[in-house]
Design a protein around this motif. Structure first.
Motif, PDB file in Angstrom:
ATOM      1  N   GLY A  55       0.723  -1.300   0.011  1.00  0.00           N
ATOM      2  CA  GLY A  55      -0.032  -0.112   0.048  1.00  0.00           C
ATOM      3  C   GLY A  55       0.829   1.255  -0.051  1.00  0.00           C
ATOM      4  O   GLY A  55       0.221   2.396   0.172  1.00  0.00           O
ATOM      5  N   ALA A  56       2.068   1.134   0.092  1.00  0.00           N
ATOM      6  CA  ALA A  56       3.011   2.433   0.068  1.00  0.00           C
ATOM      7  C   ALA A  56       2.725   3.247  -1.279  1.00  0.00           C
ATOM      8  O   ALA A  56       2.600   2.689  -2.410  1.00  0.00           O
ATOM      9  CB  ALA A  56       4.377   1.981   0.062  1.00  0.00           C
ATOM     10  N   GLU A  57       3.107   4.639  -1.198  1.00  0.00           N
ATOM     11  CA  GLU A  57       3.199   5.185  -2.347  1.00  0.00           C
ATOM     12  C   GLU A  57       4.342   4.867  -2.945  1.00  0.00           C
ATOM     13  O   GLU A  57       5.371   4.694  -2.772  1.00  0.00           O
ATOM     14  CB  GLU A  57       3.321   6.862  -1.934  1.00  0.00           C
ATOM     15  CG  GLU A  57       3.154   8.078  -2.696  1.00  0.00           C
ATOM     16  CD  GLU A  57       4.159   8.076  -3.930  1.00  0.00           C
ATOM     17  OE1 GLU A  57       4.145   8.255  -4.915  1.00  0.00           O
ATOM     18  OE2 GLU A  57       5.295   7.897  -3.450  1.00  0.00           O
ATOM     19  N   PRO A  58       3.962   4.624  -4.427  1.00  0.00           N
ATOM     20  CA  PRO A  58       5.068   3.977  -5.250  1.00  0.00           C
ATOM     21  C   PRO A  58       6.311   4.519  -5.480  1.00  0.00           C
ATOM     22  O   PRO A  58       7.260   4.037  -5.572  1.00  0.00           O
ATOM     23  CB  PRO A  58       4.313   3.829  -6.455  1.00  0.00           C
ATOM     24  CG  PRO A  58       3.169   4.665  -6.590  1.00  0.00           C
ATOM     25  CD  PRO A  58       2.754   4.903  -5.310  1.00  0.00           C
ATOM     26  N   GLY A  89       6.111   3.113   9.944  1.00  0.00           N
ATOM     27  CA  GLY A  89       5.801   2.434   8.736  1.00  0.00           C
ATOM     28  C   GLY A  89       7.185   1.369   8.445  1.00  0.00           C
ATOM     29  O   GLY A  89       7.420   0.419   8.176  1.00  0.00           O
ATOM     30  N   VAL A  90       8.611   2.271   8.747  1.00  0.00           N
ATOM     31  CA  VAL A  90       9.618   1.592   8.337  1.00  0.00           C
ATOM     32  C   VAL A  90       9.923   0.718   9.805  1.00  0.00           C
ATOM     33  O   VAL A  90      10.594  -0.294   9.561  1.00  0.00           O
ATOM     34  CB  VAL A  90      10.925   2.754   8.522  1.00  0.00           C
ATOM     35  CG1 VAL A  90      10.772   3.501   7.182  1.00  0.00           C
ATOM     36  CG2 VAL A  90      11.009   3.457   9.711  1.00  0.00           C
ATOM     37  N   LEU A 108      15.652  -3.992   2.720  1.00  0.00           N
ATOM     38  CA  LEU A 108      16.888  -3.071   2.504  1.00  0.00           C
ATOM     39  C   LEU A 108      16.627  -2.203   1.051  1.00  0.00           C
ATOM     40  O   LEU A 108      16.771  -0.911   1.111  1.00  0.00           O
ATOM     41  CB  LEU A 108      17.905  -3.890   2.047  1.00  0.00           C
ATOM     42  CG  LEU A 108      19.393  -3.130   1.673  1.00  0.00           C
ATOM     43  CD1 LEU A 108      19.777  -1.988   2.990  1.00  0.00           C
ATOM     44  CD2 LEU A 108      20.522  -3.874   1.586  1.00  0.00           C
ATOM     45  N   GLU A 109      15.862  -2.959   0.155  1.00  0.00           N
ATOM     46  CA  GLU A 109      15.779  -2.157  -1.171  1.00  0.00           C
ATOM     47  C   GLU A 109      14.834  -1.205  -0.704  1.00  0.00           C
ATOM     48  O   GLU A 109      14.969   0.072  -1.412  1.00  0.00           O
ATOM     49  CB  GLU A 109      15.090  -3.258  -2.333  1.00  0.00           C
ATOM     50  CG  GLU A 109      15.133  -2.467  -3.319  1.00  0.00           C
ATOM     51  CD  GLU A 109      13.789  -1.715  -3.591  1.00  0.00           C
ATOM     52  OE1 GLU A 109      13.794  -0.602  -4.472  1.00  0.00           O
ATOM     53  OE2 GLU A 109      12.899  -2.080  -3.075  1.00  0.00           O
ATOM     54  N   ARG A 110      13.723  -1.395  -0.017  1.00  0.00           N
ATOM     55  CA  ARG A 110      12.592  -0.317   0.061  1.00  0.00           C
ATOM     56  C   ARG A 110      13.195   0.692   1.034  1.00  0.00           C
ATOM     57  O   ARG A 110      12.647   1.874   0.768  1.00  0.00           O
ATOM     58  CB  ARG A 110      11.385  -1.186   0.786  1.00  0.00           C
ATOM     59  CG  ARG A 110      10.214  -0.188   1.069  1.00  0.00           C
ATOM     60  CD  ARG A 110       9.561   0.599   0.044  1.00  0.00           C
ATOM     61  NE  ARG A 110       9.185  -0.420  -0.826  1.00  0.00           N
ATOM     62  CZ  ARG A 110       7.797  -0.899  -0.826  1.00  0.00           C
ATOM     63  NH1 ARG A 110       6.861  -0.521   0.406  1.00  0.00           N
ATOM     64  NH2 ARG A 110       7.436  -1.758  -1.468  1.00  0.00           N
ATOM     65  N   MET A 111      14.100   0.147   2.073  1.00  0.00           N
ATOM     66  CA  MET A 111      14.410   1.328   2.879  1.00  0.00           C
ATOM     67  C   MET A 111      15.427   2.358   2.229  1.00  0.00           C
ATOM     68  O   MET A 111      15.282   3.729   2.525  1.00  0.00           O
ATOM     69  CB  MET A 111      15.331   0.784   4.198  1.00  0.00           C
ATOM     70  CG  MET A 111      14.439  -0.224   5.051  1.00  0.00           C
ATOM     71  SD  MET A 111      13.049   0.765   5.901  1.00  0.00           S
ATOM     72  CE  MET A 111      12.673  -0.665   6.908  1.00  0.00           C
ATOM     73  N   THR A 112      16.162   1.847   1.277  1.00  0.00           N
ATOM     74  CA  THR A 112      17.172   2.640   0.579  1.00  0.00           C
ATOM     75  C   THR A 112      16.209   3.513  -0.427  1.00  0.00           C
ATOM     76  O   THR A 112      16.431   4.774  -0.413  1.00  0.00           O
ATOM     77  CB  THR A 112      17.850   1.786  -0.318  1.00  0.00           C
ATOM     78  OG1 THR A 112      18.725   0.710   0.400  1.00  0.00           O
ATOM     79  CG2 THR A 112      18.838   2.612  -1.065  1.00  0.00           C
ATOM     80  N   VAL A 115      14.816   6.441   2.039  1.00  0.00           N
ATOM     81  CA  VAL A 115      15.982   7.235   2.630  1.00  0.00           C
ATOM     82  C   VAL A 115      16.247   8.187   1.517  1.00  0.00           C
ATOM     83  O   VAL A 115      16.658   9.314   1.605  1.00  0.00           O
ATOM     84  CB  VAL A 115      17.214   6.387   3.218  1.00  0.00           C
ATOM     85  CG1 VAL A 115      18.485   7.591   3.439  1.00  0.00           C
ATOM     86  CG2 VAL A 115      16.870   5.687   4.502  1.00  0.00           C
ATOM     87  N   GLY A 116      16.516   7.643   0.139  1.00  0.00           N
ATOM     88  CA  GLY A 116      16.942   8.518  -0.835  1.00  0.00           C
ATOM     89  C   GLY A 116      15.723   9.701  -1.106  1.00  0.00           C
ATOM     90  O   GLY A 116      16.119  10.656  -1.504  1.00  0.00           O
ATOM     91  N   PHE A 117      14.642   9.272  -1.088  1.00  0.00           N
ATOM     92  CA  PHE A 117      13.397  10.356  -0.906  1.00  0.00           C
ATOM     93  C   PHE A 117      13.529  11.347   0.096  1.00  0.00           C
ATOM     94  O   PHE A 117      13.596  12.477  -0.133  1.00  0.00           O
ATOM     95  CB  PHE A 117      12.106   9.522  -0.989  1.00  0.00           C
ATOM     96  CG  PHE A 117      10.889  10.418  -0.844  1.00  0.00           C
ATOM     97  CD1 PHE A 117      10.346  11.341  -1.953  1.00  0.00           C
ATOM     98  CD2 PHE A 117      10.320  10.705   0.238  1.00  0.00           C
ATOM     99  CE1 PHE A 117       9.310  12.131  -2.237  1.00  0.00           C
ATOM    100  CE2 PHE A 117       9.209  11.888   0.497  1.00  0.00           C
ATOM    101  CZ  PHE A 117       8.733  12.238  -0.807  1.00  0.00           C
TER     102      PHE A 117
END
Length: 450
Positions: A55-58, A89-90, A108-112, A115-117
């Motif tokens: 459900g996260a914002e893509p 959420g994190v 890890l991919e989602r957290m990266t 964090v980039g955002f």
């Protein structure tokens, strides 16, 4: 009732596990005889975790402020994300890794991405706004004068990010790199700026064009303890202890003169606007998804006992049900801020009891009242069923009194639910957050024992 169970949860019911998200399987009849309490908690965690995963914002990977299953969003804000809700959420994503809902690599991919955002999103002396456009990173004003930094929401976000940092900081090279980027974001938050000069209090908001016009000094007792703890813990923009004691604790006036509700449960702290019975239950949750209350004490309170008693008072009010609302009782209690029959309300005993039950109130209280909260979970799932249960777990709120059932979710309610259930089960997020050396130093500075 019948529920559209995922393959993963069918495995969980059988005591097995899986390591990646699973698509829905065929309908399976599920009742109290075929699913254990432990497996039901796993099911609720899984569905609720999905709010922050599928459900996260893509673009940003962040948590949407809200999700309406009918697709009708106020102000067409389906791309608006929430900084505080994303902090919860994190943490929920860390629960997903621990429980095998996703792999460590997927997490890890989602957290990266998140964090980039956050590195490029609007910040105001290091603090993020309450709402952010997930496609552009630009602030969406929360109100006419609230178009800048929100230090409370930033605190919830940083609380979650520090748990993520601690989770990954001794891992692979890629994981350590992520931890270092989080460390930089944490150190860039200018907590001391939000003293509005050198005042002995922190202010909630600052705007680049409205300045301090919101004029909201944060004084206790409410949901904001974590902001003061993090401000004291900051190695780069820390505040002196006097800001906590003179501002948050009001030079000792945070303590109650009368310390008991009529139910006999001791409330040591003045609960703003609702002193006798305690405020909405999110006050016992938001600061404590990471900050471990089990042995947390200072000269003002024993925070475990404070939060447990707050929960028991809220529960007892619903059991005695002085307003005579349909549905209230030992298996259906919990008043907190949520959607309401008038769109939104900070439900609490007395004046703000509107006949609306919010599932996160009892379920996020699992650490404080495990047996009592389990009764609510089972009632919601087995008895009310599809009226209150959907794709991302239990819907935000309902009223049997008014036959009001809406299929809406809010990030700030879904997040504490999955995180606090996991803290009850394993202490995962408490252990991670409390392992941060800066947090320990900050608590020491403020005179806490833990």
């Amino acid at each position: 009732m019948k529920n559209n169970l995922s393959i993963l949860i069918v495995l969980a019911v059988l005591g097995l596990s899986a390591c990646s998200p699973s698509k829905p399987a065929q309908d399976s009849a599920t009742d109290e005889a075929t699913i254990s309490d432990d497996s039901l908690m796993t099911l609720v965690e899984y569905r609720t975790f999905q709010y922050f995963w599928d459900g996260a914002e893509p673009n940003s990977g962040m948590a949407r402020e809200r999700f309406h299953t009918d697709g009708n969003y106020p102000d067409n804000d389906k791309h608006i994300v929430t900084s505080g809700g994303s902090g919860f959420g994190v943490m929920a994503i860390l629960v997903g890794i621990k429980r095998g809902f996703i792999t460590r690599e997927q997490g890890l991919e989602r957290m990266t991405r998140i964090v980039g955002f956050l590195e490029t999103a609007d910040r105001f002396h290091g603090a993020w706004s309450h709402w952010i456009n997930g496609e552009t990173g630009k602030v969406k004003p929360f109100g006419e004068n609230d178009n800048g930094g929100d230090l409370v929401e930033t605190a919830y976000l940083v609380q979650g990010l520090l748990a993520v940092r601690q989770f990954f900081n001794e891992g692979t090279e890629e994981e350590r790199a992520l931890a270092n980027r989080i460390d930089t974001l944490w150190k860039e938050v200018e907590w001391d700026w939000y003293r509005n000069g050198d005042q002995d209090v922190l202010y909630w908001h600052w705007s680049p064009d409205k300045g301090w016009k919101m004029n909201f000094p944060v004084e206790g007792w409410n949901e904001c303890l974590i902001m003061y703890v993090l401000a004291a813990s900051s190695p780069t923009h820390g505040i002196p202890a006097e800001v906590y004691h003179n501002g948050w604790a009001r030079s000792g006036a945070i303590l109650n003169d009368s310390t008991h509700s009529q139910y006999g449960y001791h409330l040591n702290l003045k609960h703003n606007f609702a002193q006798q019975y305690g405020g909405p239950l999110f006050w016992a949750h938001y600061s404590f998804v990471g900050l471990d209350p089990r042995n947390l004490k200072d000269k003002y309170a024993d925070y475990w006992q404070e939060n447990r008693n707050h929960t028991l008072i809220n529960r007892q009010w619903c059991i005695e049900n002085p307003k005579g609302y349909k549905g209230y009782g030992e298996n259906c209690w919990g008043l907190t801020a949520s959607y309401s029959t008038g769109f939104y309300a900070a439900h609490r005993p007395m004046d703000e009891d509107l006949g609306v039950i919010t599932p996160t109130a009892a379920l996020s209280s699992f650490p404080y009242t495990p047996e009592e909260s389990m009764k609510v979970m089972k009632h919601l799932y087995f008895d009310l069923g599809d009226k209150v249960w959907g794709e991302y777990g239990f819907y935000d709120a309902f009223s049997e009194q008014k036959d009001w059932y809406v299929k809406w979710y809010l990030a700030i309610d879904q997040g504490p639910e999955v995180v606090m259930i996991e803290n009850h089960r394993s202490g995962l997020l408490w252990d991670l957050f409390m392992s941060a050396p800066e947090v320990q130093s900050g608590l020491d500075k403020l005179g806490f024992t833990y």
